[in-house]
Design a protein around this motif. Structure first.
Motif, PDB file in Angstrom:
ATOM      1  N   VAL A   1      29.527  34.098  33.465  1.00  0.00           N
ATOM      2  CA  VAL A   1      28.864  32.802  33.664  1.00  0.00           C
ATOM      3  C   VAL A   1      29.876  31.747  34.097  1.00  0.00           C
ATOM      4  N   ALA A   2      29.391  30.793  34.901  1.00  0.00           N
ATOM      5  CA  ALA A   2      30.183  29.625  35.291  1.00  0.00           C
ATOM      6  C   ALA A   2      29.374  28.390  34.919  1.00  0.00           C
ATOM      7  N   CYS A   3      29.993  27.434  34.207  1.00  0.00           N
ATOM      8  CA  CYS A   3      29.228  26.295  33.684  1.00  0.00           C
ATOM      9  C   CYS A   3      30.172  25.174  33.282  1.00  0.00           C
TER      10      CYS A   3
ATOM     11  N   PRO B   1      38.688  35.501  32.909  1.00  0.00           N
ATOM     12  CA  PRO B   1      38.217  34.597  33.966  1.00  0.00           C
ATOM     13  C   PRO B   1      36.956  35.130  34.657  1.00  0.00           C
ATOM     14  N   TYR B   2      36.161  34.209  35.172  1.00  0.00           N
ATOM     15  CA  TYR B   2      34.938  34.524  35.921  1.00  0.00           C
ATOM     16  C   TYR B   2      35.249  35.501  37.048  1.00  0.00           C
ATOM     17  N   ALA B   3      34.420  36.542  37.176  1.00  0.00           N
ATOM     18  CA  ALA B   3      34.736  37.597  38.141  1.00  0.00           C
ATOM     19  C   ALA B   3      33.470  38.155  38.774  1.00  0.00           C
ATOM     20  N   TRP B   4      32.724  37.303  39.475  1.00  0.00           N
ATOM     21  CA  TRP B   4      31.540  37.793  40.208  1.00  0.00           C
ATOM     22  C   TRP B   4      31.391  36.984  41.483  1.00  0.00           C
ATOM     23  N   SER B   5      30.942  37.646  42.519  1.00  0.00           N
ATOM     24  CA  SER B   5      30.728  36.964  43.787  1.00  0.00           C
ATOM     25  C   SER B   5      29.520  37.584  44.474  1.00  0.00           C
TER      26      SER B   5
ATOM     27  N   GLU C   1      42.007  45.859  31.203  1.00  0.00           N
ATOM     28  CA  GLU C   1      40.665  46.222  30.726  1.00  0.00           C
ATOM     29  C   GLU C   1      39.567  45.382  31.383  1.00  0.00           C
ATOM     30  N   ARG C   2      39.928  44.417  32.204  1.00  0.00           N
ATOM     31  CA  ARG C   2      38.929  43.524  32.799  1.00  0.00           C
ATOM     32  C   ARG C   2      38.185  44.213  33.946  1.00  0.00           C
ATOM     33  N   VAL C   3      36.889  43.916  34.029  1.00  0.00           N
ATOM     34  CA  VAL C   3      36.073  44.425  35.126  1.00  0.00           C
ATOM     35  C   VAL C   3      36.299  43.506  36.335  1.00  0.00           C
ATOM     36  N   SER C   4      36.582  44.071  37.483  1.00  0.00           N
ATOM     37  CA  SER C   4      36.843  43.278  38.687  1.00  0.00           C
ATOM     38  C   SER C   4      35.711  43.372  39.695  1.00  0.00           C
TER      39      SER C   4
END
Length: 314
Positions: free
Chosen positions: A224-226, A259-263, A308-311
């Motif tokens: 989420v970004a907010c 950190p936020y990781a979606w596009s 371990e972060r999903v990219s």
């Protein structure tokens, strides 16, 4: 004996000096807190006046300034004062959304075609409303607050792929409730997002103009970004966030952050319409209202190790 008395006197003097410094530090902190609370009160009153009589855009700009002031003043406020201020901002955000909804143009009324066999020149009578279409399985309009703007979202679904697009989300309040093992994609710019009582879900969300509230969830991944993230009664969950203020957790355990990781195509335009500052991300600054010790980190949250972060989510 004289040496012992001198040592005791020296220790007493040190104790007196230490107490004096502590009193002065508390006085300075209290003075700063009073100044900040007074400034927040003035800004809140200005936003309320604009919401009552002014254009929503002016109220939105003033509310954004209030949010920035609160974000910059977090260290000057006690946890209780911070919580009260955040709740006041959340109420103003809801009032702004309701105000915008009130000012939206209403749909124009149009007569339906005459029934077959109607007499020529007869005036069309009031047409009966068509029966409401049943909601698709696993998808339902979430309930709204009394008198507030209509909400959209999903509730009660299990093991489904769920999605809302830009036209459905634009500046609307979204609720995801009681989902089980679902993957949700929210491509667009929502006004607020609430995620409650979800289990084993992945939620991918575009920029949210104001706040995100997560309550009573477990074993979830949320991207989420907010402006503001508040998390209550949540455990064993991972957050990938872009947040301009400090995230807040309460009654949570085993939650972690990255950190936020979606596009997706069009996300830059959604960020622009949301008003979020992409250059400002406090993803690793989390306030735990259940852990007030300043000299030890909270055991309730941690950062997700880079390996371990999903990219990639798609």
């Amino acid at each position: 004996l004289p040496e012992r008395l001198q040592r005791r006197e020296a220790e007493r003097q040190q104790g007196v000096e230490r107490q004096r410094r502590q009193r002065e530090a508390r006085a300075v902190q209290e003075e700063r807190s009073e100044v900040v609370l007074a400034a927040l009160g003035r800004e809140r009153q200005a936003v309320e006046e604009l919401l009552a009589a002014g254009p929503p855009d002016e109220a939105a700009a003033r509310l954004q300034a209030l949010q920035k002031l609160l974000t910059d003043s977090v260290r000057c406020l006690a946890p209780y004062e911070l919580r009260q201020a955040q709740e006041a901002v959340a109420r103003l955000q809801a009032a702004l959304a309701a105000r915008r909804q009130q000012l939206q143009p209403k749909k124009r009324f149009a007569f339906r075609a005459l029934r077959k066999g109607a007499a020529p020149g007869a005036q069309p009578g009031p047409a009966a409303e068509p029966p409401a279409e049943p909601p698709a399985p696993g998808r339902g309009v979430a309930e709204g607050e009394p008198g507030g703007p209509p909400l959209c979202g999903f509730s009660g679904a299990e093991g489904r792929e769920l999605e809302l697009g830009p036209s459905e989300l634009l500046q609307r309040d979204v609720v995801l409730a009681e989902l089980r093992g679902c993957r949700v994609r929210l491509r667009g710019n929502a006004n607020t997002l609430r995620v409650r009582d979800c289990r084993g879900c992945t939620v991918l969300c575009g920029p949210v103009s104001t706040s995100v509230l997560v309550d009573g969830c477990s074993d979830c991944q949320l991207v989420v970004a907010c402006q503001q993230l508040r998390t209550h009664r949540t455990r064993d969950s991972r957050f990938y966030i872009q947040v301009t203020s400090r995230a807040v957790i309460e009654d949570c355990s085993k939650v972690s952050f990255a950190p936020y990781a979606w596009s997706y195509p069009g996300i830059e335009g959604d960020f622009e319409s949301s008003g979020l500052d992409r250059s400002r991300n406090n993803w690793n600054l989390v306030d735990d209202f259940d852990w007030l010790a300043s000299d030890k980190p909270s055991p309730n949250w941690c950062l997700i190790p880079e390996e371990e972060r999903v990219s990639s989510w798609d």
